[in-house]
Motif scaffolding. Sequence first.
Motif: not given
Length: 717
Positions: A68-73
Amino acid sequence: MFNLNPKVCIENVRNDVLSPFMYLKHANKCLSSPSHKSIGREYVIRALDEFDKFESQSQLLKNLVRKAGLYPYLIKFFSSTKAPDIELLLQLYQSEISPDFVFHSMQAKIYNLLISGKNVVLSAPTSMGKSAIVDSLIASNRFNRLVVVVPTIALIDETRRRIQKNFGRKFQVIHHGSQERRKDRTIYVLTQERVNEREDLQNIDLFVVDEFYKLAFSHEDKSRAISLNIALSKLLSVSKQFYMIGPYIDAMRGMDALQKEYVFVPSDFNTVALNVNEYNIKPNDVASKNSQLKKILETYKGQTIIYCRSQKSIDQVVTSMDYICFDKPSREIKNYYRWLKRFYGSNWCYSRALKLGIGVHHGALPRALQQKTVDLFNKNKIKYLVCTSTLIEGVNTVAENVVIYDNRRANASIDDFTHKNIAGRAGRMNQHLIGNVFCLESLPSREFQSNVVELPLGHQNVETPLNLLAGIQSEHLTDMSRESLSQFDMSSKVPLDLIRKHASYNVLSIESAYSFITELSIEDMKLLSKKKTPDSYNLELLVQFIKILEAGALQKLSLHFEDNDELKNRMAWYIYAESHTDYIRERLKYIYSHREGVQRVSEGTDWEFKIARNIFKHSIPRALMLLQDLLNYQFDQLDIKVVTDFGYLVHIFENSHLPTAFSALEEMGIAIETLEKLVTERVSSSSIETLSRYIRMYYKKSERLHAIDRMFIRLAL
């Protein structure tokens, strides 16, 4: 066919109707489909919010977070980020700001476009993290001179604080007209009006326009859009690169005509998910709206913003929320309430709200109070914030819930675009994964509406205002526009240079103002020009002139009537007052002794603050500067050796009776009542930087300052 409703699916997981594996399978299918990618991200975000339910599938969830590209998570939710592939990924998406700050995929895409030298127009949701990209660009050390254009002074201060904190040692941060550039490495944080006033904007490496959709004309006052287009024209002519940021739109028209290549990125990249609840209550059914609001606040205990159409609506909502009570107000809040009561009275809506544990935010509030409200809310010292659109338009808040109490802004209905902008304040990346939105009235029409920003600068035609054409750079004028300006210059008695200098006024207003000057006797013109402070007759002439130019602003406060002395009296009281605080104190004393009922006293107090903010600090100085130029032009035409200078009067109104640098500190969040205690002859002519250093060094030792004075200084500096 897989389910496209993540909210329903997560509820099924919660109720053991759907297995976590099958839920993540739905998420994966959505993420694999370009048309459903944002729904796939929402699946992932909702799964992270219910992390305990997915522990047995944590490896699969981690892979989907990555997809999803939600790398900070990845950092926030998974301890096993030391795996070589994940560690490499996080290094690739690490921001220049800090080793601990990781971009999500869309932030990285925009950052890399900008670092490669491209011009970018980014249209994305509120929660996307657009400001982090600006900070990363500054941290990259590739730009020496930057200009950040924001729509309000409140946003100037918020942006200044963030940039000063992170980059103040490397860059000089300029945010006020009185500041001179001292360093080669400079970041200007300015409104469009301040961009147009500055003469030192040259060799700019990058400029940023925040809330770029305000370039388009709307149903509101066109003058600010005209100022923003003039600022854009100026910056395009002196800058190497640009980055424009705004909420989600479909397209921007007009940039192509300016012959600047750029990449338009419309992104629905979401880092939080929203639960939207609709109640369809009639707008005037106040009892039902208040009853539903109470149920919402009793059920949802997180930080909550309540959006209202106006100050009057805020007062009504605060009055209805008397069931709210502070658990344990801190000593700071008790002291703050006592300070408010002393200076502004206990009947004022802001004071009453704080006593209950509710913050209030609207455009007419003194800036120190606006900033203190946001600070208390973001630090969870108060749970509820009742506001108008002034808070919604860009000021950063950390809210889990947003209640849209009114579907209007003043008297106009809000459209779907604005509604989404308000709703976007719910939730916050890395803090509240799920935001709750409660729409008490019916939602705006969802019929297909193309949200296209039409850029007047790039769409010049016969209807383009002449003051816009006069203000923009010559290189951006079309042949037709040049012809229009040439015809005006030949036919009008007002020189084009004056139109250009005062481009925030439309041409008809300036011509009417000039007619007023030409009808005065030479004796009256000389009388107006000679006196530093006006007598009753001079003041009458000034008021007549101001009413011609500022009819719109005055009408909103019922000060525009020709046979009404309200404006004249207030100007006289303000000019001859010892200080801004003395003026306000006398006005509030009158209100408390002549108005009956809490509501009427509160309305009167707000009205005075509106006059002080909108008329004294803005309309009157602006009109006086034009009057000065028109008088000097007329004297020159008549070959009369008289020079008009309204500098002293302009200073009194624009700076609230304070020295210039002190007035800048008021914008930064120090209360006028505090600043008045600090004014001495020794420091009154200091620069903002020198004055700030001096106050930081000595404010703790000053016996004149109380705890609340120190609180304002600490928060601002």
